[in-house]
Write a protein that holds these residues in place. Sequence first.
Motif, PDB file in Angstrom:
ATOM      1  N   UNK A 167       0.810  -1.229   0.000  1.00  0.00           N
ATOM      2  CA  UNK A 167       0.000   0.000   0.000  1.00  0.00           C
ATOM      3  C   UNK A 167       0.839   1.272   0.000  1.00  0.00           C
ATOM      4  N   UNK A 168       2.001   1.208   0.652  1.00  0.00           N
ATOM      5  CA  UNK A 168       2.753   2.465   0.798  1.00  0.00           C
ATOM      6  C   UNK A 168       3.279   2.989  -0.533  1.00  0.00           C
ATOM      7  N   UNK A 169       3.292   2.147  -1.560  1.00  0.00           N
ATOM      8  CA  UNK A 169       3.722   2.635  -2.878  1.00  0.00           C
ATOM      9  C   UNK A 169       2.752   3.692  -3.409  1.00  0.00           C
ATOM     10  N   UNK A 170       1.533   3.677  -2.883  1.00  0.00           N
ATOM     11  CA  UNK A 170       0.544   4.667  -3.315  1.00  0.00           C
ATOM     12  C   UNK A 170       0.954   6.065  -2.906  1.00  0.00           C
ATOM     13  N   UNK A 171       1.569   6.157  -1.737  1.00  0.00           N
ATOM     14  CA  UNK A 171       1.796   7.475  -1.160  1.00  0.00           C
ATOM     15  C   UNK A 171       3.205   7.999  -1.422  1.00  0.00           C
ATOM     16  N   UNK A 172       3.998   7.183  -2.093  1.00  0.00           N
ATOM     17  CA  UNK A 172       5.331   7.663  -2.473  1.00  0.00           C
ATOM     18  C   UNK A 172       5.232   8.401  -3.799  1.00  0.00           C
ATOM     19  N   UNK A 173       6.261   9.214  -4.072  1.00  0.00           N
ATOM     20  CA  UNK A 173       6.277   9.919  -5.350  1.00  0.00           C
ATOM     21  C   UNK A 173       6.329   8.904  -6.483  1.00  0.00           C
ATOM     22  N   UNK A 174       5.707   9.265  -7.586  1.00  0.00           N
ATOM     23  CA  UNK A 174       5.605   8.371  -8.738  1.00  0.00           C
ATOM     24  C   UNK A 174       6.970   7.797  -9.113  1.00  0.00           C
ATOM     25  N   UNK A 175       7.106   6.502  -8.955  1.00  0.00           N
ATOM     26  CA  UNK A 175       8.297   5.747  -9.364  1.00  0.00           C
ATOM     27  C   UNK A 175       9.595   6.151  -8.669  1.00  0.00           C
ATOM     28  N   UNK A 176       9.531   7.141  -7.799  1.00  0.00           N
ATOM     29  CA  UNK A 176      10.770   7.620  -7.187  1.00  0.00           C
ATOM     30  C   UNK A 176      11.248   6.631  -6.137  1.00  0.00           C
ATOM     31  N   UNK A 177      12.450   6.160  -6.302  1.00  0.00           N
ATOM     32  CA  UNK A 177      12.999   5.191  -5.366  1.00  0.00           C
ATOM     33  C   UNK A 177      12.384   3.811  -5.510  1.00  0.00           C
ATOM     34  N   UNK A 178      11.560   3.595  -6.541  1.00  0.00           N
ATOM     35  CA  UNK A 178      11.021   2.257  -6.781  1.00  0.00           C
ATOM     36  C   UNK A 178      12.132   1.383  -7.351  1.00  0.00           C
ATOM     37  N   UNK A 179      12.090   0.101  -7.011  1.00  0.00           N
ATOM     38  CA  UNK A 179      13.011  -0.827  -7.669  1.00  0.00           C
ATOM     39  C   UNK A 179      12.545  -1.010  -9.113  1.00  0.00           C
ATOM     40  N   UNK A 180      13.414  -1.598  -9.921  1.00  0.00           N
ATOM     41  CA  UNK A 180      13.056  -1.842 -11.318  1.00  0.00           C
ATOM     42  C   UNK A 180      11.748  -2.628 -11.427  1.00  0.00           C
ATOM     43  N   UNK A 181      11.627  -3.641 -10.582  1.00  0.00           N
ATOM     44  CA  UNK A 181      10.425  -4.478 -10.599  1.00  0.00           C
ATOM     45  C   UNK A 181       9.191  -3.699 -10.178  1.00  0.00           C
ATOM     46  N   UNK A 182       9.365  -2.834  -9.171  1.00  0.00           N
ATOM     47  CA  UNK A 182       8.215  -2.043  -8.703  1.00  0.00           C
ATOM     48  C   UNK A 182       7.742  -1.060  -9.775  1.00  0.00           C
ATOM     49  N   UNK A 183       8.708  -0.516 -10.517  1.00  0.00           N
ATOM     50  CA  UNK A 183       8.326   0.413 -11.589  1.00  0.00           C
ATOM     51  C   UNK A 183       7.481  -0.290 -12.643  1.00  0.00           C
ATOM     52  N   UNK A 193      13.376  -7.688 -15.115  1.00  0.00           N
ATOM     53  CA  UNK A 193      12.615  -8.374 -14.066  1.00  0.00           C
ATOM     54  C   UNK A 193      13.220  -9.735 -13.734  1.00  0.00           C
ATOM     55  N   UNK A 194      13.214 -10.065 -12.436  1.00  0.00           N
ATOM     56  CA  UNK A 194      13.572 -11.432 -12.090  1.00  0.00           C
ATOM     57  C   UNK A 194      12.345 -12.316 -12.339  1.00  0.00           C
ATOM     58  N   UNK A 195      12.523 -13.601 -12.180  1.00  0.00           N
ATOM     59  CA  UNK A 195      11.473 -14.532 -12.630  1.00  0.00           C
ATOM     60  C   UNK A 195      10.184 -14.347 -11.830  1.00  0.00           C
ATOM     61  N   UNK A 248      13.068 -10.240 -26.009  1.00  0.00           N
ATOM     62  CA  UNK A 248      13.246 -11.668 -25.749  1.00  0.00           C
ATOM     63  C   UNK A 248      11.913 -12.392 -25.778  1.00  0.00           C
ATOM     64  N   UNK A 249      11.989 -13.663 -26.012  1.00  0.00           N
ATOM     65  CA  UNK A 249      10.792 -14.481 -26.078  1.00  0.00           C
ATOM     66  C   UNK A 249      10.272 -14.799 -24.693  1.00  0.00           C
ATOM     67  N   UNK A 250      11.099 -14.576 -23.637  1.00  0.00           N
ATOM     68  CA  UNK A 250      10.801 -14.994 -22.278  1.00  0.00           C
ATOM     69  C   UNK A 250       9.392 -14.614 -21.812  1.00  0.00           C
ATOM     70  N   UNK A 251       9.002 -13.349 -22.002  1.00  0.00           N
ATOM     71  CA  UNK A 251       7.693 -12.896 -21.550  1.00  0.00           C
ATOM     72  C   UNK A 251       6.575 -13.678 -22.237  1.00  0.00           C
ATOM     73  N   UNK A 252       6.860 -14.069 -23.496  1.00  0.00           N
ATOM     74  CA  UNK A 252       5.819 -14.717 -24.301  1.00  0.00           C
ATOM     75  C   UNK A 252       5.548 -16.143 -23.839  1.00  0.00           C
TER      76      UNK A 252
END
Lengths: 258, 451
Positions: free
Chosen positions: A138-154, A179-181, A207-211
């Motif tokens: 939930x706290x990701x809601x109240x943080x600045x947009x994407x600021x300090x987010x990990x790559x995965x969180x973004x 992204x990790x798996x 990459x085909x990975x996502x597919x």
Amino acid sequence: MQPILEIRGLEASVDDKPILRGIDLTVNPGEIHAIMGPNGSGKSTLAQVLAGRETFTVTAGHVRYLGADLLARAPEERARDGVFLAFQYPVEIAGVSNVYLLKAALNAARRHRGEPELDAMDFLALVRSKLKSMEMPDDLLYRSVNEGFSGGEKKRNEILQMALLEPRLAILDEADSGLDIDALQVVARGINALRAPERAMIVVTHYQRLLDYVVPDYVHVLSQGRIVRSGGKELAFELEARGYGWIDDAVPAAAGAR
Amino acid sequence: MSAVVRERPADRAGREALERALAAWPAAAAQLPGARGTFVAKLREEALARFCASGFPTARDEDWKYTDLAALAARSFLRVPDDVQAATTEPLPHHALFDDLGGHRLAFVDGRHAPELSSIGPMPDGVRIESLAAALARDPAALETWLADTRGHSAMAALNTAFLADGALVIIPAGVEVAEPIHLVFLAATAATIQPRNLIIAGERSKCTVVEHYAGSAPAFTNALTQLFLAGGAETEYCKLQDEGERALHVGGLHVAQARGSRFGMHSVSVGAALARHDLTAVFDGEGCTAAIDGLYLAGGRQHVDHHTRIDHAQPRGTSREHFRGILDGRSRGVFNGRVVVHPGAQQSDAWLTSRNLLLSADAEADTKPQLEIYADDVKCAHGATVGQLDENELFYLRARGFDAAAARSLLTWAFARSALEGIRLTPLRAHLERACLGRLPQALPLAELM
């Protein structure tokens, strides 16, 4: 059935350097199209031109979205009308809370559709349920947009926005990069949850990975600004096995997709 | 070879204004509080002599390179307050009283204490929040040590001292915490010359929050001077808001002296006045002091806003954080000159100084110069300055989420400003500052959703 997107002879350049050199593509409701290709082939440019990025100049061709000219419209008009771009590099915006962005974006789209805006309570209930499905705190809601987010969180945040906005056309630009798996599976689940008969998606990926997780109906291979091969999901496996090296030698496909 | 030095019109006007002020001084000084023969009278005389020796600062003074006060003086604002009684009185901005802030309010109108607008609640024993004029009339000698400290004072501070009369006096005894904010509000009602003198004395390990606030739509010339003294271990949260009318001129000095282990936190917001000049200094007189200063200035039209700051790490183990942000629109000009001086022997000093400017129009101009002067070897210091426009990637991201271009620009501008206010813990105060800023930005956004 009216196609969601019809691209015809689309050419675009940046600083007079041609990037897209004649793209033809038709996307119908319910379909997922994967756009693959080597770096520099024009995949991301195509995604951004569709979303209205003004860095690129469209020099030829046209694009119809739900039967109407897309390219004449401003990026915000496209967004409110149901075109969603999940960014390859989600932008950090210091000082703007994620929840404000989400609410403003949703209400802009609702106003455009003639629907009433959601009040704070209804909005929070809705966004919390979406957060949960994306396994985001939930706290990701109240943080600045994407600021300090990990790559995965973004990346998850992009899919969260998509889930909330329920676009007619979702364009996912490298939604899986970095992204990790585990995160990949969450993102893929989020994308799959939005598969619907009235919605179409364009999944841009190197990459085909996502597919493996988001199974496309069609796969197109972009090279030097053109679609050089189109096929079913098996084309992705072929690319995975053989790489992109052989593509450049291939004869450009006659008219891209059907 | 001989040359005839011609006096420039601006200089002549400045000299004439000065001559008028000097001619008026004996009569004015005789009426000021603090009887003849006291140290106050002597202080005024000495300050007058200092000011006479230098005159109004002009662009030839390095510290005033971008801000020419000779032109200001040419508008002949220098009149003693009594001369302006007949002048038009603007309605008082009652919203500036910040009624929801709670705590204590000491109000001044045209530089004079206004008891009817003030509201001092119950206070711990020994705390004083009162008019400086009243204190000087009662016992001038008690304040000598503080008022006589002229470190860091410019010619304009000398001018203020020459006419030293009234202002706010805040004294917090050792070990006392005043939980409620102390709001010092200075309202300009006429086109007067207003020279408030404020003195804030924070005793050892005391805690308080003080807001120094300038408002009012009158085209006044304010030349304010505030001195703060933080004794050992004192913690002071300070806020200065300059929200004067668009024809006003504001010159404000703020000088902080910090004893061992004291902590000074400040938010400085300057949004009003045609011309605003702020001189801010902090001196670490003891070891282990902390100063954290966040500044924000907004200017549009032909507004001119100038900040000159100086932090002296005179003793070891001090920490300073100074971050200024400016947003400049129209044909406005923002000047920031920040100096951090680490003195010999002030080892393990830790200083960080940044200045960021956002230009919203092609005609706006920012002149920024952060400077570090380091005379000790075991220190950690950094500084940086940027001048730029809104980020195209951020704009596109917002538009791709349905914000129209104007709303995206105004949201990003607001976000840039707001970052400077985030550290204000007192929610109603932060809301007032946010409102003051939003009112000055090119396009207002829906407040309710943002705040």
